[in-house]
Design an enzyme around this catalytic site. Structure first.
Site, mmCIF file in Angstrom:
data_model
loop_
_atom_site.group_PDB
_atom_site.id
_atom_site.type_symbol
_atom_site.label_atom_id
_atom_site.label_comp_id
_atom_site.label_asym_id
_atom_site.label_seq_id
_atom_site.Cartn_x
_atom_site.Cartn_y
_atom_site.Cartn_z
ATOM 1 N N HIS A 237 0.838 -1.206 0.000
ATOM 2 C CA HIS A 237 0.000 0.000 0.000
ATOM 3 C C HIS A 237 0.876 1.262 0.000
ATOM 4 O O HIS A 237 0.832 2.045 0.952
ATOM 5 C CB HIS A 237 -0.908 -0.004 1.240
ATOM 6 N N ASN A 243 -4.186 3.209 -4.491
ATOM 7 C CA ASN A 243 -3.451 1.941 -4.574
ATOM 8 C C ASN A 243 -4.203 0.878 -5.381
ATOM 9 O O ASN A 243 -3.594 0.101 -6.110
ATOM 10 C CB ASN A 243 -3.195 1.377 -3.178
ATOM 11 N N ARG A 245 -6.443 1.135 -7.919
ATOM 12 C CA ARG A 245 -6.380 1.305 -9.379
ATOM 13 C C ARG A 245 -4.981 1.041 -9.910
ATOM 14 O O ARG A 245 -4.792 0.437 -10.952
ATOM 15 C CB ARG A 245 -6.814 2.724 -9.755
#
Length: 420
Positions: A237, A243, A245
Site C-alpha cells: 500500500h 493503490n 487502481r
C-alpha cells in the site's frame, strides 16, 4: 470455494488437541519445504510469502490456459477495425470498473472521451488533457507486445502519477521522496481496519523492489508470480490513496505478456462484479495463521481470470456471428451497386463500426488508416458509397460519416434474421 486443500488457519481452528500450536508450526514448515511449493524469498510479518501447488490450482491453471487458446483463436478471426473498436471499448469499461471500485466518480462518457484522447495522442503524438487520459494511455500501451515492466521505484511512481494523481486530494498526495511517509489503514465497509499498509518509506521501497523482481522471476510460473506480485503491491500500500487502481493496472501489465489482450482488458470489470470475493482473498491471505501462504489468493484470482474468459468467449461468439452475417450483406451490396474493390472494403469497415463501435462515425483518417490509403485517395471511395446511399455524413469539418439509414435497416434485418 470447493477446495479439498485447506488453509493453515482452518486446519489450526479444526485442531482440538493440546498441541495445536506445535502442529501448526510443523504444518507451516511442511508446506514451505514441499517440493511443489514456490517460495518467494520475501519476508513479511505474515511470514515468507509462498505458493503451494495443490491439484485444484493445477486444474484451474489448465482451464485458464485452454480458454486462452480459444480466446486467441476467436480474436485472430476478427478483422482489424473491429478489434481496435473492441479494445477502445474494453479500455473505457475497464477504467469505469476500476474507478467505481475505488469510489472515484466517472461516467461512461468521460472514460470514452479519455480513450478517444489517448487514441488521438497515439496517432498524432499530441493530446489535450482529458480526464483519465493518461490512465487510458497506459492501458492502450498494453497493445504493444513489448510494453516495458517497471524496473525502478521511479517507474512505479510514474505509473501512479498517470493513473491517480489528478484524482487525489492534496492531503492524500505522496509526502515522501516517492511514496508515503506516514502510516495508512484501509477500512472495511463498517469502519473496521482490514489492513495496515507497510510502515516507513524505506521498507515500502525495499518491498517494492522485491515485488518487481518477483514479477520478473523465471523460477515461478507466470500466472502465479503476476498474482503474487499483485498481492504484494496491495499489501505494501505505497500510497495514501489510489493503490487499488494502480495495483490492478500493474496486474494487467504483468499478465499482458502471457495472456491475450481481451482477457487482460476485461479483468477489472470481472473483479468489480465479484469484489467481495476479491477483498476476502486479501483478508484471508493476511490472516496471521496462514503464515504468508498465497495459494488461496492465487486460486481466487485465477478463478476471476477464468470468469473473465467465460464472458469474453460468449461476447466474442456473438460478435463473430454478427460479422459473418455482415460479410454476406456486404457481398450482396457490392453486386447490387457494382462497387469497386476499395469501396467494398470501406463499406465493410463502416458496417463493422455500426455493429461494434460506441461512437458510430468515421473520419477520412480512420478510413484511410484501416485501408492503408491516403486521405485524398479514400475520398473517392467515400463519394462512391455516398452516391449509392450507403453512408450519410454526420459532420463536415472534419468530414465524418456513418452507415446510412437504409444500410442500418438492412444490417438490422440481417441481425434479426439470424436470431430465430
Amino acid at each position: 470455494m470447493s477446495m479439498e486443500y485447506r488453509t493453515l488457519a482452518r486446519l489450526f481452528h479444526a485442531d482440538r488437541s493440546m498441541d495445536s500450536y506445535a502442529n501448526h508450526d510443523r504444518l507451516v514448515r511442511q508446506r514451505l519445504e514441499a517440493d511443489s511449493t514456490f517460495t518467494t524469498g520475501i519476508g513479511t510479518p505474515l511470514g515468507e510469502l509462498f505458493i503451494a501447488t495443490p491439484r485444484c490450482v493445477c486444474m484451474l491453471t489448465q482451464k485458464v490456459l485452454l480458454a486462452e487458446r480459444q480466446v486467441s483463436a476467436m480474436w485472430r478471426s476478427i478483422p482489424g477495425v473491429m478489434r481496435w473498436n473492441y479494445i477502445y471499448h474494453a479500455i473505457s469499461e475497464e477504467l469505469l470498473a476500476t474507478n467505481e471500485m475505488e469510489g472515484v466518480r466517472s461516467t461512461r462518457k468521460e472514460t470514452e472521451a479519455a480513450v478517444a484522447a489517448a487514441r488521438q495522442a497515439r496517432t498524432e503524438g499530441d493530446m489535450e488533457k482529458a480526464r483519465f487520459g493518461e490512465f487510458a494511455k497506459l492501458y492502450l500501451n498494453l497493445t504493444n507486445r513489448d510494453v516495458e515492466l517497471p524496473k525502478t521505484l521511479e517507474d512505479i511512481r510514474d505509473i501512479y502519477d498517470k493513473i491517480a494523481l489528478d484524482e487525489i486530494d492534496d492531503k492524500n498526495r505522496p509526502d515522501g521522496e516517492l511514496f508515503r511517509k506516514g502510516d495508512v489503514e484501509v477500512q472495511g465497509p463498517h469502519g473496521t481496519v482490514i489492513h495496515s499498509g507497510v510502515s516507513s518509506e524505506a521498507r515500502i521501497s525495499a518491498l517494492l523492489a522485491q515485488m518487481m523482481d518477483l514479477a520478473r522471476s523465471d523460477t515461478i510460473p507466470f500466472l502465479q508470480r503476476a498474482i503474487a506480485s499483485h498481492f504484494l503491491f496491495e499489501y505494501i500500500h505505497p500510497f495514501y490513496d489510489g493503490n487499488g487502481r494502480t495495483g490492478r493496472y500493474l496486474l494487467a501489465l504483468y499478465l499482458s505478456n502471457d495472456l491475450t489482450l481481451p482477457t487482460v482488458l476485461s479483468l477489472s470489470r470481472t473483479i468489480a462484479e465479484n469484489k467481495n470475493e476479491y477483498y476476502k482473498a486479501f483478508t484471508e491471505a493476511e490472516d496471521k495463521l496462514n503464515s504468508g501462504e498465497l495459494t488461496f489468493f492465487v486460486y481466487t484470482i485465477l478463478g476471476l481470470i477464468e470468469r473473465a474468459q467465460e464472458s469474453l468467449i460468449e461476447e466474442l461468439g456473438v460478435k463473430i456471428d454478427q460479422l459473418d452475417k455482415a460479410t454476406v450483406l456486404r457481398d450482396e451490396l457490392r453486386r447490387e451497386h457494382a462497387l469497386s474493390t476499395n469501396a467494398t472494403l470501406l463499406l465493410y469497415a463502416v458496417m463493422q463500426e455500426e455493429l461494434f463501435d460506441t461512437t458510430k462515425s468515421m473520419t477520412l483518417e480512420d478510413a484511410g488508416g484501416d485501408l492503408m490509403l491516403t486521405k485524398q485517395t479514400i475520398r473517392k471511395y467515400v463519394d462512391e458509397l455516398a452516391g449509392a446511399s450507403l453512408i450519410e455524413f454526420t459532420g463536415r469539418r472534419p468530414l465524418r460519416f456513418r452507415a446510412s439509414g437504409a444500410l442500418r435497416t438492412r444490417i438490422q434485418a440481417k441481425r434479426e434474421w439470424g436470431m430465430e
